[in-house]
Scaffold this motif. Structure first.
Motif, PDB file in Angstrom:
ATOM      1  N   THR A  63       1.004  -1.275   0.034  1.00 17.83           N
ATOM      2  CA  THR A  63       0.051  -0.041   0.172  1.00 17.83           C
ATOM      3  C   THR A  63       0.944   1.387  -0.030  1.00 17.83           C
ATOM      4  OG1 THR A  63      -0.120  -0.007   2.652  1.00 17.83           O
ATOM      5  CG2 THR A  63      -1.813  -1.186   1.262  1.00 17.83           C
ATOM      6  N   ASP A  67       0.923   4.030  -3.053  1.00 20.20           N
ATOM      7  CA  ASP A  67       0.459   5.313  -2.660  1.00 20.20           C
ATOM      8  C   ASP A  67       1.454   6.266  -2.945  1.00 20.20           C
ATOM      9  OD1 ASP A  67      -1.965   4.371  -1.832  1.00 20.20           O
ATOM     10  OD2 ASP A  67      -1.281   4.651   0.339  1.00 20.20           O
ATOM     11  N   THR A 106      -5.487  -0.016  -4.385  1.00 18.17           N
ATOM     12  CA  THR A 106      -5.258   0.378  -3.023  1.00 18.17           C
ATOM     13  C   THR A 106      -6.711  -0.174  -2.158  1.00 18.17           C
ATOM     14  OG1 THR A 106      -4.167   2.380  -3.242  1.00 18.17           O
ATOM     15  CG2 THR A 106      -5.426   2.198  -1.199  1.00 18.17           C
ATOM     16  N   ARG A 279      -5.393   9.358   1.486  1.00 20.63           N
ATOM     17  CA  ARG A 279      -4.701   8.098   0.853  1.00 20.63           C
ATOM     18  C   ARG A 279      -3.363   7.969   1.471  1.00 20.63           C
ATOM     19  NH1 ARG A 279      -4.798   5.375  -3.792  1.00 20.63           N
ATOM     20  NH2 ARG A 279      -6.355   6.627  -4.476  1.00 20.63           N
TER      21      ARG A 279
END
Length: 311
Positions: A63, A67, A106, A279
């Motif tokens: 992740t 990101d 995600t 995020r």
């Protein structure tokens, strides 16, 4: 600029230059701050063997990676728009495709993390056999492949249906250049809703199973199950923020039809609050909540050779 100028171009034309510079500066600071944090957390992950061999941390690192890529591409797109740079559609497609892939990765990775917590709490004796590093990497490959499916289907449809000269047309880089036909947009929306429904069902299933395990457990097991339930709530919040970010263009379109100033306000809020802060911040909170990862972060942050932390 011609009548086909996108809403992003319209934003640049109608915004006050001073306000635009301030907004740009705020976005720049946030993007690079979160990129730095994500890279530092990735460095912490790769620095310790215990993290690299744990399914939970491997998914967490994934992740962070997607990101970081998303934030870098957002920065590139933002610089294009701020400097009024128009590129041929053909040159922008690669940027759009990669951004779509990491955006879709995600929520799917969050779902995988929920399943890992479900196995750890509800099937603790089988967790070591199920959540192995090799299987976790296989899950990441599947997530990445499935995340790539929709963008490449979109690209194939565009190649087949695009009018002559479309790929040489100058435009601002944005994903809607890949979706020309109305039926294509509807098909993509239906696909997204089906994916979303499956993800929500999986997360709710994991949450209620862990909640039942917490009610039935006692002592240390009860504490672990309660912590797992809170972790799933955080994953649910992450998913909601991802969904809100993906739905942003629809709310902006409605606002643009009614009031330009409202559109500009909503667009900037979506960009900063949903596209950047939510995020990155959710991943940071998740990392700081983990005691082992937090201690490792403190060790590398302070550069102190504390053997209790480094162990």
């Amino acid at each position: 600029m011609d009548q086909n100028s996108s809403s992003e171009e319209l934003q640049l034309i109608t915004s006050d230059p001073v306000v635009l510079r301030i907004k740009m500066a705020i976005a720049q600071v946030l993007v690079w701050f979160f990129i730095y944090i994500d890279i530092f957390m990735l460095f912490t992950f790769f620095s310790k063997q215990a993290f690299r061999g744990n399914a939970r941390y491997i998914l967490f690192a994934h992740t962070l990676l997607v990101d970081s890529i998303y934030l870098l591409l957002t920065e590139l797109s933002m610089l294009f728009k701020y400097n009024y740079l128009l590129c041929p559609v053909g040159s922008c497609i690669l940027l759009c495709i990669v951004m779509a892939i990491v955006t879709r990765c995600t929520p799917l990775t969050i779902t995988a993390m929920c399943l890992e917590r479900y196995v750890a709490i509800c099937m603790p004796l089988r967790h070591a056999d199920i959540a192995t590093p090799s299987r976790t990497l296989a899950v990441i490959i599947v997530v990445s492949a499935y995340s790539s499916l929709t963008p490449f289907v979109d690209l194939f449809i565009l190649i087949v249906t695009a009018p002559p000269g479309y790929f040489a047309k100058l435009t601002v880089c944005q994903y809607k250049i890949v979706i020309e036909a109305q039926w294509h947009s509807v098909m993509r929306a239906v696909w997204y809703q089906v994916d979303l429904a499956v993800i929500v069902i999986i997360i709710l299933f994991c949450f209620f199973k862990i909640m039942l395990a917490a009610l039935a457990a006692s002592g240390e097991n009860k504490q672990s199950a309660s912590k797992g339930r809170r972790t799933l709530l955080l994953h649910g919040l992450q998913l909601i923020l991802c969904i809100a970010d993906m739905l942003g263009p629809y709310t902006e379109k409605i606002a643009l039809e009614h009031n330009l100033e409202l559109y500009l306000t909503i667009r900037y809020f979506n960009f900063v609050a949903l596209g950047i802060v939510s995020r990155a911040l959710s991943s940071i909170i998740y990392g700081l909540r983990d005691k082992k990862f937090f201690l490792a972060l403190m060790y590398y942050t302070t550069c102190r050779f504390n053997h209790n932390i480094a162990a």
